[in-house]
Scaffold this motif. Structure first.
Motif, PDB file in Angstrom:
ATOM      1  N   ILE A 139      39.613  35.242  42.056  1.00  0.00           N
ATOM      2  CA  ILE A 139      39.816  33.790  41.983  1.00  0.00           C
ATOM      3  C   ILE A 139      39.786  33.179  43.376  1.00  0.00           C
ATOM      4  O   ILE A 139      39.210  32.110  43.595  1.00  0.00           O
ATOM      5  CB  ILE A 139      41.145  33.472  41.263  1.00  0.00           C
ATOM      6  N   SER A 140      40.371  33.871  44.337  1.00  0.00           N
ATOM      7  CA  SER A 140      40.424  33.332  45.700  1.00  0.00           C
ATOM      8  C   SER A 140      39.048  33.238  46.344  1.00  0.00           C
ATOM      9  O   SER A 140      38.855  32.485  47.303  1.00  0.00           O
ATOM     10  CB  SER A 140      41.343  34.199  46.569  1.00  0.00           C
ATOM     11  N   CYS A 141      38.074  33.990  45.821  1.00  0.00           N
ATOM     12  CA  CYS A 141      36.730  34.004  46.405  1.00  0.00           C
ATOM     13  C   CYS A 141      35.794  32.952  45.813  1.00  0.00           C
ATOM     14  O   CYS A 141      34.743  32.663  46.387  1.00  0.00           O
ATOM     15  CB  CYS A 141      36.101  35.388  46.237  1.00  0.00           C
ATOM     16  N   TYR A 142      36.138  32.395  44.656  1.00  0.00           N
ATOM     17  CA  TYR A 142      35.289  31.368  44.065  1.00  0.00           C
ATOM     18  C   TYR A 142      35.303  30.105  44.908  1.00  0.00           C
ATOM     19  O   TYR A 142      36.343  29.730  45.463  1.00  0.00           O
ATOM     20  CB  TYR A 142      35.742  31.026  42.647  1.00  0.00           C
ATOM     21  N   SER A 143      34.160  29.436  44.988  1.00  0.00           N
ATOM     22  CA  SER A 143      34.103  28.164  45.708  1.00  0.00           C
ATOM     23  C   SER A 143      34.893  27.113  44.932  1.00  0.00           C
ATOM     24  O   SER A 143      35.117  27.237  43.729  1.00  0.00           O
ATOM     25  CB  SER A 143      32.648  27.711  45.868  1.00  0.00           C
ATOM     26  N   GLU A 144      35.275  26.058  45.642  1.00  0.00           N
ATOM     27  CA  GLU A 144      36.114  25.035  45.016  1.00  0.00           C
ATOM     28  C   GLU A 144      35.394  24.332  43.875  1.00  0.00           C
ATOM     29  O   GLU A 144      36.011  23.996  42.860  1.00  0.00           O
ATOM     30  CB  GLU A 144      36.581  24.013  46.062  1.00  0.00           C
ATOM     31  N   VAL A 146      33.179  25.609  41.833  1.00  0.00           N
ATOM     32  CA  VAL A 146      33.166  26.511  40.673  1.00  0.00           C
ATOM     33  C   VAL A 146      34.548  26.552  40.033  1.00  0.00           C
ATOM     34  O   VAL A 146      34.684  26.499  38.807  1.00  0.00           O
ATOM     35  CB  VAL A 146      32.705  27.929  41.075  1.00  0.00           C
ATOM     36  N   LYS A 147      35.581  26.639  40.853  1.00  0.00           N
ATOM     37  CA  LYS A 147      36.946  26.610  40.318  1.00  0.00           C
ATOM     38  C   LYS A 147      37.183  25.353  39.491  1.00  0.00           C
ATOM     39  O   LYS A 147      37.750  25.407  38.399  1.00  0.00           O
ATOM     40  CB  LYS A 147      37.968  26.668  41.456  1.00  0.00           C
ATOM     41  N   LYS A 148      36.750  24.225  40.026  1.00  0.00           N
ATOM     42  CA  LYS A 148      36.970  22.954  39.339  1.00  0.00           C
ATOM     43  C   LYS A 148      36.145  22.860  38.068  1.00  0.00           C
ATOM     44  O   LYS A 148      36.632  22.413  37.027  1.00  0.00           O
ATOM     45  CB  LYS A 148      36.630  21.797  40.278  1.00  0.00           C
ATOM     46  N   ALA A 149      34.890  23.272  38.127  1.00  0.00           N
ATOM     47  CA  ALA A 149      33.999  23.165  36.963  1.00  0.00           C
ATOM     48  C   ALA A 149      34.472  24.023  35.793  1.00  0.00           C
ATOM     49  O   ALA A 149      34.377  23.614  34.632  1.00  0.00           O
ATOM     50  CB  ALA A 149      32.571  23.553  37.365  1.00  0.00           C
ATOM     51  N   PHE A 150      34.987  25.220  36.085  1.00  0.00           N
ATOM     52  CA  PHE A 150      35.371  26.155  35.025  1.00  0.00           C
ATOM     53  C   PHE A 150      36.880  26.359  34.933  1.00  0.00           C
ATOM     54  O   PHE A 150      37.345  27.180  34.157  1.00  0.00           O
ATOM     55  CB  PHE A 150      34.678  27.504  35.256  1.00  0.00           C
ATOM     56  N   LYS A 151      37.608  25.589  35.728  1.00  0.00           N
ATOM     57  CA  LYS A 151      39.075  25.663  35.744  1.00  0.00           C
ATOM     58  C   LYS A 151      39.543  27.100  35.917  1.00  0.00           C
ATOM     59  O   LYS A 151      40.287  27.646  35.109  1.00  0.00           O
ATOM     60  CB  LYS A 151      39.662  25.010  34.495  1.00  0.00           C
ATOM     61  N   ILE A 152      39.057  27.705  36.979  1.00  0.00           N
ATOM     62  CA  ILE A 152      39.410  29.084  37.309  1.00  0.00           C
ATOM     63  C   ILE A 152      40.525  29.042  38.350  1.00  0.00           C
ATOM     64  O   ILE A 152      40.272  28.967  39.554  1.00  0.00           O
ATOM     65  CB  ILE A 152      38.191  29.858  37.849  1.00  0.00           C
TER      66      ILE A 152
END
Length: 199
Positions: A139-144, A146-152
């Motif tokens: 999770i810490s490696c995903y770009s912001e 991507v995190k926002k788009a998929f709520k990771i």
């Protein structure tokens, strides 16, 4: 509306013309508290929770039942003939400094909450990612974006406002943050069972 958080389906919608019944619901909640000032101790750290049962013909139960059924039917969420039963519900009144511990709701399929009174900075609903510990590094490696788009995320905070209903899988662990406002936060939690007509 359906949102996807941690791969879980979260439903939320706003009750139409909620402002017309909001004061009546607030008054009703305080009356229930007056009738049972000690309440019960469950997930609440301070604050007050009602016992999880009260008359089905009263305004609170009927408002929630109608809004949930209408949401499922109007949006074709469930297969035709699915039985939807609200098995219990309880009022939460949290004064300044109180909150709700992380917990889940066993022995049901869907849990829900209706926010009745939400002053500014009075605490929000926060979901916990069941895979957050195991996937912390990933999770810490995903770009912001991507995190926002998929709520990771490891946790996710739900936007709240009076008249909004949120429905989520009952095993999804969640908490409510501390009320930092001098005014009470009032919500109603409830549990639902569904039955597939073909089983």
């Amino acid at each position: 509306m359906i949102d996807n958080i941690f791969g879980q389906q979260i439903h939320f919608f706003d009750i139409e013309s909620f402002d017309e019944i909001q004061n009546e619901l607030i008054k009703y909640c305080y009356q229930i508290k007056k009738n049972d000032p000690s309440g019960v101790d469950r997930s609440n750290a301070g604050g007050w929770q009602s016992a999880p049962t009260f008359p089905r013909n009263e305004i609170l139960f009927s408002t929630i039942q109608k809004s949930v059924i209408d949401y499922f039917v109007d949006n074709k969420i469930l297969i035709e003939g699915t039985m939807v039963s609200i098995i219990n519900m309880w009022i939460n009144i949290n004064q300044k400094g109180t909150y709700n511990h992380t917990h889940s709701h066993p022995r049901c399929d869907i849990s829900g909450v209706l926010w009745i009174k939400i002053p500014e900075n009075s605490g929000v609903l926060k979901f916990e990612n069941g895979c957050g510990f195991a996937q912390d590094n990933l999770i810490s490696c995903y770009s912001e974006h991507v995190k926002k788009a998929f709520k990771i995320y490891s946790t996710y905070k739900m936007n709240t406002k009076p008249g909004r209903v949120c429905l989520f899988p009952a095993d999804l662990r969640h908490c409510v943050e501390q009320n930092m406002n001098r005014q009470d936060r009032i919500s109603v939690s409830f549990n639902i069972r569904v039955k597939n007509p073909e089983r």
